[in-house]
Design a protein around this motif. Structure first.
Motif, mmCIF file in Angstrom:
data_model
loop_
_atom_site.group_PDB
_atom_site.id
_atom_site.type_symbol
_atom_site.label_atom_id
_atom_site.label_comp_id
_atom_site.label_asym_id
_atom_site.label_seq_id
_atom_site.Cartn_x
_atom_site.Cartn_y
_atom_site.Cartn_z
ATOM 1 N N UNK A 239 -6.588 -21.164 -78.020
ATOM 2 C CA UNK A 239 -5.412 -22.023 -77.847
ATOM 3 C C UNK A 239 -4.364 -21.686 -78.904
ATOM 4 N N UNK A 240 -3.098 -21.949 -78.536
ATOM 5 C CA UNK A 240 -1.967 -21.732 -79.435
ATOM 6 C C UNK A 240 -1.067 -22.944 -79.373
ATOM 7 N N UNK A 241 -0.152 -23.042 -80.327
ATOM 8 C CA UNK A 241 0.826 -24.117 -80.330
ATOM 9 C C UNK A 241 1.587 -24.121 -79.011
ATOM 10 N N UNK A 242 1.760 -25.303 -78.445
ATOM 11 C CA UNK A 242 2.431 -25.451 -77.165
ATOM 12 C C UNK A 242 1.476 -25.695 -76.018
ATOM 13 N N UNK A 243 0.204 -25.342 -76.186
ATOM 14 C CA UNK A 243 -0.784 -25.595 -75.135
ATOM 15 C C UNK A 243 -1.123 -27.078 -75.072
#
Length: 260
Positions: A239-243
């Motif tokens: 996962x990354x920022x914005x998910x």
């Protein structure tokens, strides 16, 4: 492995966590490291966290499902400690706190009485559990590129990162069959994976009994009021920022988290 080296490696892992840097695998640097050595390293890393003001609020079980074991190349369960600095709700700042995060859907247990092994049965676990609820654990590794063997992840507090639970979705564990309850994980609005309670050592209840009995050999109890994360029922997902992710568990409801 002598005490000085154990403390050195525990310090290295703690600093890597704080500074968001990675280490080469401990098993490459020290091929003779044992699982017992690794748990001592993990405990020293935990001592560093407690010295910095964190408080233990529970424990987690890792590598319980075949899907996760195959992804990580780790083929037996392990455990780590949860602290008050790991828990979030609504939004989780992974870009500020984690290095190489992966999310997994789980079922969390809240205990109403102590469980002290060995000899703990599934019936004992259910009798000692106040409630179960859906959970996302976002695991992280201080080992470069997740190149871990069992000793690496054990030393790294079972690759603990952060987690979120939905207490509003909590139910009595005796109200459903935890081995057959289904799980659906969604990412950014699309179905990502599905699983069932049986994916985790046959049942999440088996996982908690395993933990109580394993820790009981060392005189460590699962304590009333503690939160126990019982292990993923689905594959790990980077996962990354914005998910945004949502996990639904049959008979419980859902747990949602947004990453920043």
């Amino acid at each position: 492995m002598d005490k000085q080296l154990i403390e050195q490696l525990g310090n290295e892992l703690y600093q890597a966590m704080v500074e968001r840097t990675v280490l080469s695998p401990l098993t490459e640097r020290f091929p003779d490291i044992t699982i017992v050595d690794a748990y001592h390293i993990s405990l020293h890393m935990l001592e560093c966290r407690l010295s910095a003001g964190e408080k233990i609020i529970g424990k987690k079980i890792g590598a319980t499902s075949k899907a996760v074991q195959n992804m990580l190349g780790v083929f037996q369960p392990d455990f780590g400690y949860l602290t008050d600095k790991m828990v979030y709700s609504d939004e989780m700042p992974i870009s500020q706190l984690l290095i190489q995060p992966k999310a997994e859907g789980e079922i969390a247990f809240v205990l109403k009485r102590d469980l002290i092994g060995p000899g703990i049965t599934n019936a004992d676990v259910l009798a000692a559990t106040e409630a179960v609820m859906p959970c996302f654990e976002v695991v992280d590794s201080r080992i470069e590129d997740w190149k871990i063997k069992i000793q690496d992840t054990v030393a790294d507090n079972a690759s603990c990162g952060l987690f979120v639970v939905n207490e509003k979705a909590a139910v009595d564990p005796r109200s459903l069959d935890l081995s057959t309850c289904g799980m659906v994980v969604e990412k950014n609005g699309a179905t990502l994976s599905v699983g069932a309670g049986a994916a985790a050592l046959g049942s999440p209840v088996n996982c908690v009994a395993w933990l109580a009995n394993t820790l009981g050999q060392f005189g460590i109890p699962l304590k009333a009021g503690e939160l126990i994360l019982s292990g993923s029922l689905v594959p790990l997902e980077p996962v990354v920022a914005g998910d945004e992710m949502n996990v639904k568990v049959g008979g419980m409801g859902n747990c949602r988290i947004r990453f920043s």
